[in-house]
Design an enzyme around this catalytic site. Structure first.
Site, short mmCIF file in Angstrom:
data_model
loop_
_atom_site.label_atom_id
_atom_site.label_comp_id
_atom_site.label_asym_id
_atom_site.label_seq_id
_atom_site.Cartn_x
_atom_site.Cartn_y
_atom_site.Cartn_z
N LEU A 15 0.83 -1.21 0.00
CA LEU A 15 0.00 0.00 0.00
C LEU A 15 0.87 1.26 0.00
O LEU A 15 0.35 2.37 -0.09
CB LEU A 15 -0.90 0.00 1.24
CG LEU A 15 -1.89 -1.16 1.35
CD1 LEU A 15 -2.53 -1.18 2.73
CD2 LEU A 15 -2.97 -1.03 0.28
N SER A 16 2.19 1.07 0.08
CA SER A 16 3.08 2.23 0.21
C SER A 16 3.04 3.16 -1.01
O SER A 16 3.02 4.38 -0.84
CB SER A 16 4.51 1.77 0.48
OG SER A 16 4.58 1.18 1.75
N LYS A 62 15.18 -6.31 5.27
CA LYS A 62 15.33 -5.32 6.34
C LYS A 62 16.63 -5.46 7.15
O LYS A 62 17.11 -4.49 7.72
CB LYS A 62 14.17 -5.45 7.34
CG LYS A 62 12.87 -4.86 6.88
CD LYS A 62 11.89 -4.93 8.05
CE LYS A 62 10.55 -4.40 7.66
NZ LYS A 62 9.73 -4.11 8.83
N GLY A 124 9.60 -9.35 14.34
CA GLY A 124 10.18 -8.08 13.92
C GLY A 124 9.35 -6.88 14.35
O GLY A 124 9.90 -5.89 14.85
N ASN A 144 4.46 -14.26 24.28
CA ASN A 144 4.57 -14.82 22.94
C ASN A 144 4.30 -16.31 22.98
O ASN A 144 4.59 -16.98 23.97
CB ASN A 144 5.99 -14.57 22.38
CG ASN A 144 6.07 -14.88 20.90
OD1 ASN A 144 5.21 -14.49 20.12
ND2 ASN A 144 7.11 -15.60 20.49
N ARG A 145 3.71 -16.82 21.88
CA ARG A 145 3.44 -18.25 21.77
C ARG A 145 4.71 -19.04 22.09
O ARG A 145 4.69 -19.98 22.90
CB ARG A 145 2.95 -18.58 20.36
CG ARG A 145 2.75 -20.05 20.09
CD ARG A 145 2.21 -20.27 18.72
NE ARG A 145 3.09 -19.77 17.66
CZ ARG A 145 2.79 -19.81 16.38
NH1 ARG A 145 1.65 -20.30 15.97
NH2 ARG A 145 3.65 -19.34 15.49
N GLY A 231 -4.57 -0.95 12.80
CA GLY A 231 -3.25 -1.15 12.19
C GLY A 231 -2.89 -0.13 11.13
O GLY A 231 -1.70 0.08 10.84
#
Ligand code: ATR
Length: 263
Positions: A15-16, A62, A124, A144-145, A231
């Site tokens: 969508l950027s 990244k 991340g 966390n799981r 979000g």
């Protein structure tokens, strides 16, 4: 004309471009932003450096991009990932996810200092959120799981910036001010929630998932009378931070509208 791009693989659904091109248009800036599928960064980097004024970087580049740029800003260095590069005289890497997350939170919780924040997830996105919240003075706990990953992140935060992050195996929301989902749970087509306990009406609940815009978690939060941050907010505000890094004063409302129109 200045050129910008988001690089990743896959990149087709990003969508950027819509968000940044809407900003350039509204600011009457002669610039173009495109989505570029990059399979191998080692082959693409020189071309990127020559062609673009700046780039955003997404999965899977990244971390690898850090080996090519000249400098890193504090957040990128801490988080160990770069999602925005300014190609000026030096190529400087940033992590705007951290600032996007903090700005999104501050839209509902202007004073973050000492707020009790529960972060769900240890990937991340969670890394950027945990560092952002800790640096703002929040009291962060992490669930966390895979508990081991949460413990590793907590240890890393302690080693790097001497701040404590409590790892919790069982979620207890009774004393929590802010709940942040930093897992991919709730993303289409999986209509799942990371929480199966009652959300206090006093809590603020933020989700990083924006597809769907109203996740199951945010529906639960609204039904409980809690305030929510979707979000899109973090996505738009990290994009706005990229624009600032590239030297612009971005029209955040225009960017938000462009993203919402695409969803
Ligand atoms: P990102 O970079 O978007 O954070 P990631 O690094 O793959 O993505 O992390 C995904 C996060 O969502 C992790 O915390 C993951 O939990 P694990 O560490 O246990 O894998 C969490 N996650 C994804 N699917 C999940 C599910 N079905 N139930 C619980 N947690 C889930």
């Amino acid at each position: 004309m200045k050129k910008y791009a988001v690089i990743g693989n896959p990149i087709g659904h990003s969508l950027s471009p819509a968000m940044h091109n809407a900003a350039f248009k509204a600011m009457k800036v002669d610039a173009k932003y495109e989505a570029l599928e990059v399979e191998r960064l080692d082959r693409a980097y020189d071309h990127l450096r020559k062609t673009y004024a700046g780039i955003n970087v997404t999965i899977p580049h990244k971390v690898e991009i850090m080996g090519y740029i000249d400098e890193k800003e504090m957040a990128a260095d801490l988080i160990g990932a770069v999602n925005c590069v300014d190609f000026n005289e030096a190529a400087k890497g940033y992590n705007t996810d951290m600032y996007g997350a903090v700005d999104a939170l501050m839209s509902e919780v202007p004073k973050l200092k000492n707020k009790k924040v529960l972060v769900l997830g240890a990937g991340g996105a969670a890394r950027a959120i945990v560092y952002g919240c800790v640096l703002e003075g929040c009291r962060v706990s992490l669930h966390n799981r895979t508990a081991e990953k949460a413990k590793e992140l907590s240890k890393e935060v302690l080693d790097k910036i001497a701040k404590k992050v409590a790892v919790v195996d069982e979620v207890d929301l009774s004393k929590i001010d802010v709940i942040i989902n930093a897992t991919s749970m709730g993303m289409r087509p999986n209509n799942e929630s990371p929480l199966d306990v009652q959300i206090p009406s006093s809590a603020v609940v933020m989700d990083i998932v924006y597809n769907p815009l109203e996740t199951k978690l945010l529906k639960q939060a609204k039904a409980a009378g809690a305030r929510t941050i979707d979000g899109v907010e973090m996505f738009v505000l990290q994009g706005a931070e990229s624009q600032r890094i590239w030297g612009y004063d971005p029209p955040v409302d225009v960017m938000r509208k462009a993203v919402l129109a695409k969803l």
